[in-house]
Design an enzyme around this catalytic site. Sequence first.
Site, PDB file in Angstrom:
ATOM      1  N   HIS A  59      14.428  10.592 -12.311  1.00  0.00           N
ATOM      2  CA  HIS A  59      15.778  10.742 -11.797  1.00  0.00           C
ATOM      3  C   HIS A  59      15.900  11.875 -10.783  1.00  0.00           C
ATOM      4  O   HIS A  59      16.689  11.784  -9.845  1.00  0.00           O
ATOM      5  CB  HIS A  59      16.732  10.987 -12.965  1.00  0.00           C
ATOM      6  N   SER A  83      22.907   9.100  -8.135  1.00  0.00           N
ATOM      7  CA  SER A  83      23.238   8.785  -9.517  1.00  0.00           C
ATOM      8  C   SER A  83      24.652   8.211  -9.580  1.00  0.00           C
ATOM      9  O   SER A  83      24.920   7.161  -8.988  1.00  0.00           O
ATOM     10  CB  SER A  83      23.073  10.024 -10.396  1.00  0.00           C
ATOM     11  N   ASP A 106      12.631   6.633 -13.813  1.00  0.00           N
ATOM     12  CA  ASP A 106      13.957   7.225 -13.978  1.00  0.00           C
ATOM     13  C   ASP A 106      14.476   6.962 -15.388  1.00  0.00           C
ATOM     14  O   ASP A 106      14.531   5.820 -15.845  1.00  0.00           O
ATOM     15  CB  ASP A 106      14.918   6.624 -12.951  1.00  0.00           C
TER      16      ASP A 106
END
Length: 711
Positions: A683, A558, A643
């Site tokens: 995610h 991320s 995501d």
Amino acid sequence: MRSLLLTLGIVMLLSACSTSKGQVPAPVAEKIPHVMTLHGVTRTDDYYWLRDDERKDPKVLAYLNAENRYTAAYFKPLKPLQDGLYKELTERLVADESSVPYQWHQHSYYHRYQEGSEYPLISRKGADGVEQVMLDVNERAKGHEFYGLGGASVSPDETMLAFGEDVLSRRVYHIYFKDLASGDMITDVLENTEGRVVWANDNKHVFYIAKDLKTLLGYQVYRHELGTKQSSDVLVYEEQDDSFYISLGKTLDESQIVLFQESTTTSEVSILDASEPLGLFKPVLAREEGHEYSVSKLGDTYYILTNWQATNFRLMKVAIKDAADKSKWQEVVAHNPNARIEDELVLKDYLIIQTRENGLTRIKVMPLNGQKPFELSFDEPAYVMGLEINSQQDSNKLRIFYSSLTTPEAVYEYSLVNPDRRDLLKQDQVLGGFDASQYRAERIFVTARDGAKVPVSLVYRKDKFKKDGTNPLYQYGYGSYGYTVEPDFSSSVISLLDRGFVYAIAHVRGSEMLGRPWYDNGKLLNKQNTFNDFIDVTTALTAQGYGDKNKVVASGGSAGGLLMGAIANQAPDKYFALAAHVPFVDVVTTMLDESIPLTTNEYDEWGNPNEKTYFDYMLSYSPYDNVTEQEYPHMLVTTGLHDSQVQYFEPAKWVAKLRDVQNKWYKMDDKVLLFNVDMEAGHGGKSGRYRQYQDTAQEYAFFLSLLGMSK
């Protein structure tokens, strides 16, 4: 047939003649120039076409599937290694793992796993000791490639269970309700929510947050009455500022429902009497730009954790009726420029303060009954501890969790009346012969290029380590949002340590490891410090003999994936291989597009590129915009098609651009560039207790094979 031929044709157009291991052609994405001009700067994005918000475009899907085939071909000869790692990782898990029960009202609550199951049983026991399985998550997950459980919440009278479900990995939940007496689901279903409810004390009204399906922001609070349709729900609050997140909770004494409204730099707390659900939320103190605060309640007093005239926060108290008047706030714990107050727990007779000083967590107990204050302490060089579930305000016991790089997580219960008494309620078991005495953890400080002292947590296996610069080094980092990567125990890391790796966490600026200033010095126009710190840590660790400068691998996800992208551009010679998971790499374009989820509420973190100062600065480090014709490390990039935090097309475009450079700069087989798209996940990657380790096994196999450590 026509659609099949179309797809095959697209794949052929996307493929180059070079191959991975002589098997599958490496995909080469078509270039379709997309020109963007702002602040006098023109950028051409050749891969903008890879964005498909509906995730249905045949051309886009064909490219992603081609990348997956290329990656699968690379890993095919590594299957024995990858499968062996997966087996190794999962065999350390206790099959019937369970949590420590906690008492709430008339039951003790916990979750447990059954042998071989991916998901837990959410359970409780009453005074008779008989278990009631409130929810078998495995049954709910059947038939779904991905399953995410939202918050599970029991009504105050303990007769109803509400829980959220996400089966698309977009963090958009349906909420369901179950009658715990009959075991039947009731007909109420709440769609497009944050995934959890807060119960009013009448046991028939709940409050929940609805999501905007375009931005994926939770921005509305609704009141729902059991037995009615969602279309009849009442909107009780709507956040007008899309830079704010909202969340719901309840005070420890269960008398008030709490609405938290928070941006990166400002917060507001609003309160509703839990016994008057038809009322209105009212702010404790109206929001003030730059003021962050939270509230705990004890009787008719609020304890307020605030950064008002206190960068690292201080604790105040005030009568509830006077809370909106800061002149009446009384200081309880003063500001300490060297210690950040991270959390507080207000019990009937005790005030518990959690701080972080010089990077180490400390918990101090301040009795309200005249007893002498005392502190909980541990003596390892790097560790993490924090407040566990403490569900009853009228309690003279305190639960905390503790872990270190060499100590599996433990839950302790302290007697606050007799602070010398500490009971170990549970310590995680690690199967497979793990012996903590075989490993050593260290905590050092590295001097960065501007003189800042960067904390680094290290762990290695004693008999595999020599401080002579011969060990492979695995370095991890994040460095954004004030989030601190804790030096806690990870059973998966053992697989690296047992193979001779030194594992290092670089606590770079952008976290709050050294307090709030450490965060402030790693965001906005200070973001480059995050990347410099990470690179300088690598340089120092290899110079000091902790790792071989030719065997450094690094990983981040991320915003940590942004870190990987930045160091790949800025110091490619320092790293042998990188893993960038769901990486935030197209910083400028994303932050300019308010239609992309979670953009506008992060201006305080990254800056608003509509302003030239921030545009220029972000453009200076944005990984996608700074790809250049140079030799990059071996790279494994992963994403999830669904995501919700970092859209799949950011890493897709990045890989396409890197591959174009790769084709120009050096032979395809000289350096490995892989892109794996989980077509079902978001995610957080794969769901499930065991399945999540498939991703870890893949990353480890990638690094080990490249380092010649496959056996």
